[in-house]
Enzyme design. Structure first.
Site, mmCIF file in Angstrom:
data_model
loop_
_atom_site.group_PDB
_atom_site.id
_atom_site.type_symbol
_atom_site.label_atom_id
_atom_site.label_comp_id
_atom_site.label_asym_id
_atom_site.label_seq_id
_atom_site.Cartn_x
_atom_site.Cartn_y
_atom_site.Cartn_z
ATOM 1 N N LYS A 157 0.850 -1.194 0.000
ATOM 2 C CA LYS A 157 0.000 0.000 0.000
ATOM 3 C C LYS A 157 0.875 1.229 0.000
ATOM 4 O O LYS A 157 1.984 1.210 0.551
ATOM 5 C CB LYS A 157 -0.888 0.015 1.248
ATOM 6 C CG LYS A 157 -2.109 0.888 1.095
ATOM 7 C CD LYS A 157 -3.160 0.174 0.270
ATOM 8 C CE LYS A 157 -4.497 0.837 0.285
ATOM 9 N NZ LYS A 157 -5.543 -0.123 -0.137
HETATM 10 N N1 GLU Z 1 -7.184 0.053 -3.329
HETATM 11 C C1 GLU Z 1 -7.945 -1.126 -3.621
HETATM 12 C C2 GLU Z 1 -8.033 -2.025 -2.399
HETATM 13 O O1 GLU Z 1 -7.880 -1.583 -1.275
HETATM 14 C C3 GLU Z 1 -7.468 -1.829 -4.878
HETATM 15 C C4 GLU Z 1 -6.062 -2.311 -4.869
HETATM 16 C C5 GLU Z 1 -5.581 -2.860 -6.208
HETATM 17 O O2 GLU Z 1 -6.383 -2.982 -7.121
HETATM 18 O O3 GLU Z 1 -4.392 -3.151 -6.307
HETATM 19 O O4 GLU Z 1 -8.334 -3.173 -2.499
#
Ligand code: GLU
Length: 435
Positions: A124
């Protein structure tokens, strides 16, 4: 081997930490991790490895603002784990994002990918900034410099960012371009959630909300409820909340309340969700000033007498304070970490079926995986194919988590953690430790 609850996480991350900080999202992830680790009788070494982020990047991002002055922003990228494949996860822009939050969100990505059998690890990113106060030019320069600072971290086989709170297709396009300029070739698989014209996938934008809809319908079936009999309240009206509200309404549910930062909007006869989406789109993504509803507070929304509650805003919204008053039969977690561990206990006791975040909102990363596969093949799927595969993946994951929760006689959340941790731990045992 004796198992010591959370001893490693605390010694590594919380020095000194005599008291458990219940507002810390990483701790709240660890509380669930601990319960699952105990069920799995996880070896202490493995436990320590699986709860320690593989790499943490903290970077200063200097940006020339429109008035000519330089401002320095702080950015993070946490790679929690890449045992199952390249790490994957969104980037969040927010004034109050912090390293503990990003660490928790990165770990949740690891478990989420394992729950839906997507061959990625978890990561993240976050940048402390207020995108509402920044011009498009400032946002572009911030995004490009953040990407350039992390150029050796990102890569289609290494770490693949995506949108998250306050980041969108345009920001993904700038990441793609910056990375591609450095690579001296267009590398569209470096990021997902980008515009379709640049190699994005059909259906990616709606994928998280669509996944929420699919697992909510599956939960209704388990409880013998029909969509047309169900009322719904949705907290949050960003990409996830608005799409989930629209799709659940299309399935026949009566969406009686939604909210965003401007407040809550209630109509017992059902809100006109498409009209509200149009209104917000034309109003800088805000429902502020929307007239065809009664105002309600955030707490009123969460404790409304509805069948389904979809928290699709931020962490720690359902707490031990409001959990006893929640009347919904199903909670479908569109957001990451909306429920605290204390609230979990209360909801379990009250028989509320909670579809945990690492299952309920996994539709986004599932279609991100489809997008990455399409980019690497240079062959793009129809919307129908994407949606069919997404629906199947979400249904299967729901059934697996439901089965795990029955097998161990635990909540669906703990069932999901057990399933995910078991998968990643098994992969690690097969790979062994490189020394
Ligand atoms: N931000 C989204 C999540 O928390 C998508 C992450 C992604 O597609 O890599 O799942």
């Amino acid at each position: 081997m004796p198992f010591k609850r959370n001893v490693y996480a605390r010694s590594v991350y919380q020095e000194p930490a005599p008291i458990l900080d219940r507002d810390n999202p990483f701790q709240s992830m660890m509380e669930r991790f601990d319960i699952a680790a105990e069920i799995l009788e996880l070896d202490p070494g493995l436990y320590e490895y699986l709860c320690t982020p593989a790499r943490i990047h903290i970077t200063a991002i200097p940006v020339t603002m429109d008035d000519g002055r330089m401002k320095v922003f702080e950015g993070f990228r946490v790679i929690h784990n890449d045992i199952l494949g390249p790490s994957k996860g969104g980037i969040r822009y927010a004034p109050d994002v912090n390293l503990d939050e990003v660490k928790a969100l990165a770990a949740w990505m690891t478990w989420k990918c394992a729950v839906v059998s997507v061959p990625f690890g978890g990561a993240k990113g976050g940048v402390i900034c207020n995108p509402r106060e920044m011009s498009p030019g400032e946002l572009e320069r911030l995004t490009r410099r953040y990407t350039a600072n992390l150029i050796d971290v990102f890569g289609p086989d290494r770490d693949i960012p995506a949108p998250d709170m306050n980041t969108n297709e345009q920001i993904m396009a700038w990441i793609l371009d910056t990375y591609s300029m450095h690579a001296r070739r267009t590398e569209n698989a470096v990021v997902t959630g980008k515009p379709i014209l640049l190699g994005g996938s059909q259906g990616r934008k709606e994928a998280t909300g669509r996944g929420v809809m699919t697992v909510t319908l599956a939960a209704m079936e388990e409880l013998g409820l029909r969509a047309s009999q169900c009322s719904v309240a949705v907290q949050g009206f960003g990409n996830v909340g608005s799409t989930a509200a629209r799709l659940l309404a299309e399935q026949g549910c009566k969406v009686v309340a939604v909210s965003d930062v401007s407040g809550g909007y209630y109509n017992p006869n059902g809100l006109d969700i498409p009209a509200m989406i149009d209104y917000a789109t034309a109003n800088r993504n805000s429902l502020e000033g929307y007239q065809n509803a009664d105002p309600i507070s955030n707490d009123e929304l969460l404790t409304l007498d509805v069948d389904v509650l979809v928290p699709a805003a931020r962490e720690d919204q359902i707490t031990e304070k409001n959990a006893p008053h929640i009347k919904a039969k199903i909670i479908s977690e569109g957001a990451n970490g909306p429920t605290t561990p204390d609230a979990d206990d209360i909801l379990n006791e009250n028989g509320v079926l909670v579809i945990p975040d690492i299952l309920a909102n996994a539709g986004g990363v599932t279609v991100s995986y489809f997008e990455w596969v399409q980019d690497r093949q240079g062959y793009f799927w129809t919307l129908d194919r994407v949606n069919r595969r997404l629906d199947r993946a979400m249904r299967t994951a729901f059934e697996n988590v439901f089965a795990a929760s029955n097998k161990y006689n635990v909540s669906m959340r703990i069932g999901a953690y057990v399933m995910a941790i078991d998968k990643v731990a098994s992969a690690l045992r097969m790979r062994g430790i490189y020394a």
